[in-house]
Design a protein around this motif. Structure first.
Motif, PDB file in Angstrom:
ATOM      1  N   GLN A 189       0.832  -1.201   0.000  1.00  0.00           N
ATOM      2  CA  GLN A 189       0.000   0.000   0.000  1.00  0.00           C
ATOM      3  C   GLN A 189       0.874   1.260   0.000  1.00  0.00           C
ATOM      4  O   GLN A 189       1.856   1.360   0.728  1.00  0.00           O
ATOM      5  CB  GLN A 189      -0.906   0.012   1.235  1.00  0.00           C
ATOM      6  N   GLY A 190       0.488   2.225  -0.853  1.00  0.00           N
ATOM      7  CA  GLY A 190       1.206   3.485  -0.916  1.00  0.00           C
ATOM      8  C   GLY A 190       2.576   3.376  -1.534  1.00  0.00           C
ATOM      9  O   GLY A 190       3.413   4.246  -1.311  1.00  0.00           O
ATOM     10  N   ASN A 195       5.181   9.373  -7.379  1.00  0.00           N
ATOM     11  CA  ASN A 195       4.317  10.560  -7.324  1.00  0.00           C
ATOM     12  C   ASN A 195       3.836  10.725  -5.893  1.00  0.00           C
ATOM     13  O   ASN A 195       3.551   9.736  -5.204  1.00  0.00           O
ATOM     14  CB  ASN A 195       3.117  10.409  -8.259  1.00  0.00           C
ATOM     15  N   GLY A 196       3.747  11.958  -5.468  1.00  0.00           N
ATOM     16  CA  GLY A 196       3.286  12.220  -4.108  1.00  0.00           C
ATOM     17  C   GLY A 196       3.337  13.700  -3.801  1.00  0.00           C
ATOM     18  O   GLY A 196       3.324  14.552  -4.707  1.00  0.00           O
ATOM     19  N   SER A 197       3.409  14.003  -2.541  1.00  0.00           N
ATOM     20  CA  SER A 197       3.439  15.405  -2.107  1.00  0.00           C
ATOM     21  C   SER A 197       4.234  15.519  -0.820  1.00  0.00           C
ATOM     22  O   SER A 197       4.456  14.528  -0.112  1.00  0.00           O
ATOM     23  CB  SER A 197       2.019  15.931  -1.889  1.00  0.00           C
ATOM     24  N   SER A 239       4.448  12.042   1.366  1.00  0.00           N
ATOM     25  CA  SER A 239       3.458  10.983   1.183  1.00  0.00           C
ATOM     26  C   SER A 239       3.465  10.571  -0.283  1.00  0.00           C
ATOM     27  O   SER A 239       3.338  11.433  -1.168  1.00  0.00           O
ATOM     28  CB  SER A 239       2.060  11.466   1.582  1.00  0.00           C
ATOM     29  N   LEU A 240       3.622   9.255  -0.547  1.00  0.00           N
ATOM     30  CA  LEU A 240       3.638   8.741  -1.910  1.00  0.00           C
ATOM     31  C   LEU A 240       2.278   8.177  -2.276  1.00  0.00           C
ATOM     32  O   LEU A 240       1.529   7.696  -1.422  1.00  0.00           O
ATOM     33  CB  LEU A 240       4.704   7.651  -2.062  1.00  0.00           C
ATOM     34  N   VAL A 241       1.970   8.256  -3.553  1.00  0.00           N
ATOM     35  CA  VAL A 241       0.709   7.712  -4.081  1.00  0.00           C
ATOM     36  C   VAL A 241       1.019   6.381  -4.746  1.00  0.00           C
ATOM     37  O   VAL A 241       1.889   6.305  -5.645  1.00  0.00           O
ATOM     38  CB  VAL A 241       0.054   8.664  -5.070  1.00  0.00           C
TER      39      VAL A 241
END
Length: 384
Positions: free
Chosen positions: A296-297, A368-370, A381-383
């Motif tokens: 997950q993530g 990708n994340g923010s 935090s990663l997507v």
């Protein structure tokens, strides 16, 4: 909106919309409405009892002066002896709408917030804890105060439910010429100004600590009220974003004049990108050591047609990670991403037919994340 058939007591001072009795604000423009207090009861003066004339025999006494000369002499003595007191009283209680506006701006020019609020209608609701700029601290900087004030034409407002006047005033705010029209209410012998404030709106704070004219504003106070003047905002740097500053420019608003302060799109703070890349690498390592097919993530995973026992991941190359600060409808966002990641996978699983299988291979991935600023520092935090 006023209900059909509702009684209309007057018009809104700002937009001219009809106002029914009861609401605390105009249903059209949202302007606060203040119901004038009932006139104070005036008690009739007590009758003055005077004795009738008495006739006495004998030679006439000395001639007495009439009441008019005595009053005239008394007035002259009061003017001579108490001239200073009389002058001071005139300065403190200068009547009229124009005089009230002059006194209000004189208090602001002197840096006296509490004195200025004495000339404001319903001033008790405009407290410094709710509106931090309505304080002496907000007037500390001389350049922030209004200057070159000129009070102009005064006109009666027709159709208002109370005696109200519009007063034009010109001044300079932060070096910029400003023209404004204020509403002055007259009730029970007092003249008070209706909401003579500016709406200060700070944009793109991006979670940083903000001060305006040296006064700290909380996260819920970035849209606040202030006295007329100039405004300079400073956003302090944090671990994620650098600092920035901007100065206001006044413009007309729907209810009150606006002083929007756009801090602009911030830049990454020094060292922020290195910290982001470090956290991304640590997150990828955690994904690889978890042994799950679809962690997950995580930026990689396997869709296995059966029941996997365990997946062994090996990171052969980490992606090239960058971070971009971009504005959005929800404020400033720090987007994290980058290509170039490579991972090797090795899995044993039970197929749909119950047979045991083993496969391995390589996959490319991107991240990708923010990134956000928290109380403890930068958080990535990663997507998945």
């Amino acid at each position: 909106m006023s209900a059909p058939g509702a009684a209309v007591t007057g018009l809104c001072f700002r937009c001219g919309g009809p106002v029914a009795p009861g609401p605390l604000s105009c249903p059209y423009c949202g302007m606060p409405l203040i119901t004038p207090p009932p006139p104070a009861a005036v008690e009739p003066p007590a009758p003055i009892m005077t004795a009738g004339p008495t006739l006495t025999a004998g030679p006439p006494g000395p001639r007495r002066l009439g009441w008019r000369p005595l009053v005239a002499i008394g007035v002259v003595l009061i003017l001579l002896i108490g001239g200073g007191v009389a002058a001071a009283t005139v300065r403190l209680t200068r009547p009229g709408a124009a005089g009230t506006v002059r006194d209000y701006f004189a208090a602001l020019s002197g840096g006296h917030a509490a004195r200025a609020l004495r000339y404001v209608n319903s001033s008790a609701q405009f407290t410094a804890d709710r509106y931090p700029l309505l304080s002496d601290a907000g007037l500390t900087e001389t350049a922030a105060r209004p200057s070159a004030v000129h009070v102009g034409a005064v006109a009666a407002i027709e159709g208002a439910p109370v005696d109200a006047r519009s007063v034009k005033v010109n001044f300079r705010a932060g070096g910029t010429p400003v023209q404004e029209t204020l509403v002055v209410l007259h009730s029970n012998g007092a003249y008070l100004i209706q909401s003579p404030f500016i709406e200060v709106a700070v944009a793109n704070a991006a979670g940083r600590k903000v001060t305006v004219n040296g006064v700290a504003l909380g996260g819920q106070q970035l849209n606040t009220l202030a006295f007329p003047g100039g405004y300079h905002a400073v956003a302090a740097a944090n671990q994620l974003l650098g600092g920035s500053q901007a100065t206001s420019t006044l413009r007309p608003g729907p209810n009150l004049p606006l002083a929007p302060i756009d801090l602009g799109t911030p830049t990454l703070a020094p060292g922020a990108l290195a910290e982001i890349q470090k956290q991304v690498r640590a997150a990828i390592d955690a994904c690889a050591t978890g042994g799950q097919a679809l962690p997950q993530g995580c930026p990689f995973g396997l869709n296995i047609p059966g029941t996997p026992t365990a997946v062994r991941w090996t990171v052969n190359a980490y992606p090239t990670v960058d971070a971009q600060v971009t504005p959005s409808l929800f404020g400033v966002v720090v987007a994290v991403g980058g290509p170039g990641g490579k991972v090797h996978w090795d899995v044993s699983y039970t197929g749909v037919a119950g047979d045991q299988r083993h496969e391995s291979g390589d996959s490319d991935f991107t991240v990708n994340g923010s990134a956000t600023q928290t109380a403890t520092g930068i958080q990535v935090s990663l997507v998945g």
